[in-house]
Design a protein around this motif. Sequence first.
Motif, PDB file in Angstrom:
ATOM      1  N   HIS A   1      -3.255   7.515  -1.943  1.00  0.00           N
ATOM      2  CA  HIS A   1      -3.308   6.950  -3.301  1.00  0.00           C
ATOM      3  C   HIS A   1      -4.454   7.561  -4.077  1.00  0.00           C
ATOM      4  O   HIS A   1      -5.374   8.156  -3.513  1.00  0.00           O
ATOM      5  CB  HIS A   1      -3.408   5.416  -3.272  1.00  0.00           C
ATOM      6  CG  HIS A   1      -4.808   4.913  -3.117  1.00  0.00           C
ATOM      7  ND1 HIS A   1      -5.640   4.703  -4.194  1.00  0.00           N
ATOM      8  CD2 HIS A   1      -5.533   4.607  -2.026  1.00  0.00           C
ATOM      9  CE1 HIS A   1      -6.811   4.268  -3.767  1.00  0.00           C
ATOM     10  NE2 HIS A   1      -6.767   4.202  -2.444  1.00  0.00           N
TER      11      HIS A   1
ATOM     12  N   ILE B   1      -9.965   0.515  -2.239  1.00  0.00           N
ATOM     13  CA  ILE B   1      -9.199  -0.384  -1.385  1.00  0.00           C
ATOM     14  C   ILE B   1      -9.949  -0.514  -0.056  1.00  0.00           C
ATOM     15  O   ILE B   1     -10.376   0.497   0.519  1.00  0.00           O
ATOM     16  CB  ILE B   1      -7.773   0.165  -1.166  1.00  0.00           C
ATOM     17  CG1 ILE B   1      -7.000   0.151  -2.500  1.00  0.00           C
ATOM     18  CG2 ILE B   1      -7.028  -0.644  -0.104  1.00  0.00           C
ATOM     19  CD1 ILE B   1      -5.653   0.849  -2.448  1.00  0.00           C
TER      20      ILE B   1
ATOM     21  N   TYR C   1      -5.217   2.865  -7.441  1.00  0.00           N
ATOM     22  CA  TYR C   1      -6.327   1.926  -7.499  1.00  0.00           C
ATOM     23  C   TYR C   1      -6.253   1.045  -8.751  1.00  0.00           C
ATOM     24  O   TYR C   1      -6.572  -0.137  -8.693  1.00  0.00           O
ATOM     25  CB  TYR C   1      -7.656   2.682  -7.453  1.00  0.00           C
ATOM     26  CG  TYR C   1      -8.856   1.770  -7.533  1.00  0.00           C
ATOM     27  CD1 TYR C   1      -9.199   0.949  -6.464  1.00  0.00           C
ATOM     28  CD2 TYR C   1      -9.642   1.719  -8.681  1.00  0.00           C
ATOM     29  CE1 TYR C   1     -10.295   0.099  -6.533  1.00  0.00           C
ATOM     30  CE2 TYR C   1     -10.731   0.879  -8.767  1.00  0.00           C
ATOM     31  CZ  TYR C   1     -11.054   0.068  -7.695  1.00  0.00           C
ATOM     32  OH  TYR C   1     -12.136  -0.780  -7.771  1.00  0.00           O
TER      33      TYR C   1
ATOM     34  N   LEU D   1       1.740  -1.498   0.937  1.00  0.00           N
ATOM     35  CA  LEU D   1       0.508  -0.908   1.434  1.00  0.00           C
ATOM     36  C   LEU D   1      -0.206  -1.889   2.360  1.00  0.00           C
ATOM     37  O   LEU D   1      -0.633  -1.518   3.459  1.00  0.00           O
ATOM     38  CB  LEU D   1      -0.410  -0.510   0.281  1.00  0.00           C
ATOM     39  CG  LEU D   1      -1.725   0.173   0.663  1.00  0.00           C
ATOM     40  CD1 LEU D   1      -2.148   1.156  -0.414  1.00  0.00           C
ATOM     41  CD2 LEU D   1      -2.833  -0.814   0.934  1.00  0.00           C
TER      42      LEU D   1
ATOM     43  N   ASP E   1      -3.627  -0.117 -10.298  1.00  0.00           N
ATOM     44  CA  ASP E   1      -2.655  -1.183 -10.040  1.00  0.00           C
ATOM     45  C   ASP E   1      -3.244  -2.206  -9.075  1.00  0.00           C
ATOM     46  O   ASP E   1      -3.107  -3.409  -9.272  1.00  0.00           O
ATOM     47  CB  ASP E   1      -1.370  -0.568  -9.469  1.00  0.00           C
ATOM     48  CG  ASP E   1      -0.326  -1.606  -9.114  1.00  0.00           C
ATOM     49  OD1 ASP E   1       0.181  -2.267 -10.058  1.00  0.00           O
ATOM     50  OD2 ASP E   1      -0.005  -1.760  -7.919  1.00  0.00           O
ATOM     51  N   TRP E   2      -3.899  -1.721  -8.027  1.00  0.00           N
ATOM     52  CA  TRP E   2      -4.509  -2.591  -7.010  1.00  0.00           C
ATOM     53  C   TRP E   2      -5.502  -3.553  -7.670  1.00  0.00           C
ATOM     54  O   TRP E   2      -5.479  -4.750  -7.439  1.00  0.00           O
ATOM     55  CB  TRP E   2      -5.206  -1.720  -5.971  1.00  0.00           C
ATOM     56  CG  TRP E   2      -5.836  -2.457  -4.838  1.00  0.00           C
ATOM     57  CD1 TRP E   2      -7.120  -2.918  -4.757  1.00  0.00           C
ATOM     58  CD2 TRP E   2      -5.200  -2.812  -3.602  1.00  0.00           C
ATOM     59  NE1 TRP E   2      -7.333  -3.521  -3.554  1.00  0.00           N
ATOM     60  CE2 TRP E   2      -6.171  -3.473  -2.829  1.00  0.00           C
ATOM     61  CE3 TRP E   2      -3.922  -2.622  -3.088  1.00  0.00           C
ATOM     62  CZ2 TRP E   2      -5.894  -3.961  -1.551  1.00  0.00           C
ATOM     63  CZ3 TRP E   2      -3.652  -3.099  -1.818  1.00  0.00           C
ATOM     64  CH2 TRP E   2      -4.621  -3.763  -1.067  1.00  0.00           C
TER      65      TRP E   2
ATOM     66  N   LYS F   1      -3.935  -6.153 -10.012  1.00  0.00           N
ATOM     67  CA  LYS F   1      -3.267  -7.253  -9.295  1.00  0.00           C
ATOM     68  C   LYS F   1      -4.259  -8.213  -8.670  1.00  0.00           C
ATOM     69  O   LYS F   1      -3.872  -9.224  -8.088  1.00  0.00           O
ATOM     70  CB  LYS F   1      -2.319  -6.688  -8.244  1.00  0.00           C
ATOM     71  CG  LYS F   1      -1.100  -6.040  -8.861  1.00  0.00           C
ATOM     72  CD  LYS F   1      -0.127  -5.532  -7.821  1.00  0.00           C
ATOM     73  CE  LYS F   1       1.126  -5.006  -8.535  1.00  0.00           C
ATOM     74  NZ  LYS F   1       2.081  -4.454  -7.584  1.00  0.00           N
TER      75      LYS F   1
ATOM     76  N   ASP G   1       4.621   0.150  -3.036  1.00  0.00           N
ATOM     77  CA  ASP G   1       3.830  -0.686  -3.935  1.00  0.00           C
ATOM     78  C   ASP G   1       2.669  -1.305  -3.145  1.00  0.00           C
ATOM     79  O   ASP G   1       2.523  -1.066  -1.937  1.00  0.00           O
ATOM     80  CB  ASP G   1       4.698  -1.757  -4.596  1.00  0.00           C
ATOM     81  CG  ASP G   1       5.377  -2.700  -3.595  1.00  0.00           C
ATOM     82  OD1 ASP G   1       4.973  -2.739  -2.409  1.00  0.00           O
ATOM     83  OD2 ASP G   1       6.313  -3.406  -4.005  1.00  0.00           O
ATOM     84  N   ALA G   2       1.853  -2.101  -3.823  1.00  0.00           N
ATOM     85  CA  ALA G   2       0.657  -2.681  -3.207  1.00  0.00           C
ATOM     86  C   ALA G   2       0.991  -3.574  -2.015  1.00  0.00           C
ATOM     87  O   ALA G   2       0.304  -3.536  -0.989  1.00  0.00           O
ATOM     88  CB  ALA G   2      -0.130  -3.470  -4.249  1.00  0.00           C
ATOM     89  N   GLU G   3       2.031  -4.350  -2.141  1.00  0.00           N
ATOM     90  CA  GLU G   3       2.401  -5.271  -1.070  1.00  0.00           C
ATOM     91  C   GLU G   3       2.807  -4.517   0.198  1.00  0.00           C
ATOM     92  O   GLU G   3       2.449  -4.908   1.314  1.00  0.00           O
ATOM     93  CB  GLU G   3       3.515  -6.216  -1.535  1.00  0.00           C
ATOM     94  CG  GLU G   3       3.086  -7.217  -2.597  1.00  0.00           C
ATOM     95  CD  GLU G   3       2.892  -6.643  -4.003  1.00  0.00           C
ATOM     96  OE1 GLU G   3       3.347  -5.504  -4.287  1.00  0.00           O
ATOM     97  OE2 GLU G   3       2.265  -7.338  -4.829  1.00  0.00           O
TER      98      GLU G   3
ATOM     99  N   PHE H   1      -6.384  -7.703  -6.120  1.00  0.00           N
ATOM    100  CA  PHE H   1      -6.656  -7.575  -4.689  1.00  0.00           C
ATOM    101  C   PHE H   1      -8.126  -7.225  -4.462  1.00  0.00           C
ATOM    102  O   PHE H   1      -8.800  -6.684  -5.341  1.00  0.00           O
ATOM    103  CB  PHE H   1      -5.766  -6.485  -4.057  1.00  0.00           C
ATOM    104  CG  PHE H   1      -4.309  -6.863  -4.010  1.00  0.00           C
ATOM    105  CD1 PHE H   1      -3.881  -7.975  -3.301  1.00  0.00           C
ATOM    106  CD2 PHE H   1      -3.364  -6.098  -4.675  1.00  0.00           C
ATOM    107  CE1 PHE H   1      -2.529  -8.315  -3.242  1.00  0.00           C
ATOM    108  CE2 PHE H   1      -2.012  -6.423  -4.631  1.00  0.00           C
ATOM    109  CZ  PHE H   1      -1.597  -7.540  -3.912  1.00  0.00           C
TER     110      PHE H   1
ATOM    111  N   TYR I   1       1.295   5.525  -2.571  1.00  0.00           N
ATOM    112  CA  TYR I   1       1.108   4.317  -3.378  1.00  0.00           C
ATOM    113  C   TYR I   1       0.941   4.769  -4.821  1.00  0.00           C
ATOM    114  O   TYR I   1      -0.154   5.115  -5.263  1.00  0.00           O
ATOM    115  CB  TYR I   1      -0.097   3.524  -2.873  1.00  0.00           C
ATOM    116  CG  TYR I   1      -0.477   2.330  -3.721  1.00  0.00           C
ATOM    117  CD1 TYR I   1       0.466   1.602  -4.433  1.00  0.00           C
ATOM    118  CD2 TYR I   1      -1.794   1.921  -3.786  1.00  0.00           C
ATOM    119  CE1 TYR I   1       0.102   0.512  -5.201  1.00  0.00           C
ATOM    120  CE2 TYR I   1      -2.172   0.824  -4.546  1.00  0.00           C
ATOM    121  CZ  TYR I   1      -1.223   0.122  -5.253  1.00  0.00           C
ATOM    122  OH  TYR I   1      -1.585  -0.962  -6.012  1.00  0.00           O
TER     123      TYR I   1
END
Length: 125
Positions: free
Chosen positions: A84, A55, A113, A31, A115-116, A119, A27-29, A121, A109
């Motif tokens: 990703h 990212i 992108y 990553l 999802d990133w 969230k 997941d993002a965390e 980020f 991931y």
Amino acid sequence: MIRIIYFLFILSGCATTSQNDAVETIDAEKLIELQDNGVKVVDVRTAKEFAQGHIPGAINIDFYASDFVERMKTFKNDESIIIHCEVGGRSGKASKILEKESFSKIYDYTGGYKDWKMKGFEIER
């Protein structure tokens, strides 16, 4: 009955030993944690998608490009990499290809992108 149980036990053991641990979904965390520890992030979206936002620190290697595998071979096979895309489809396919090319540790991931960004980020353009 004991033979059936024994047979099932043997079958389950065979299935377990044939699995390859080269690909791990993250997941993002995770990553962020991996990237902070020096693992490179590869964005397999097109150059146009990448230019619209990506990212921070990601390297763009287009999955659809004819030289995708050759460009990925610039990484060492024993080097951990994060793959990703937009939502997980291309990164899943890319991960399978890299696994066949003997890459030993691939982090996929799957949120991608989308999802990133959802969230909140940081993104680069």
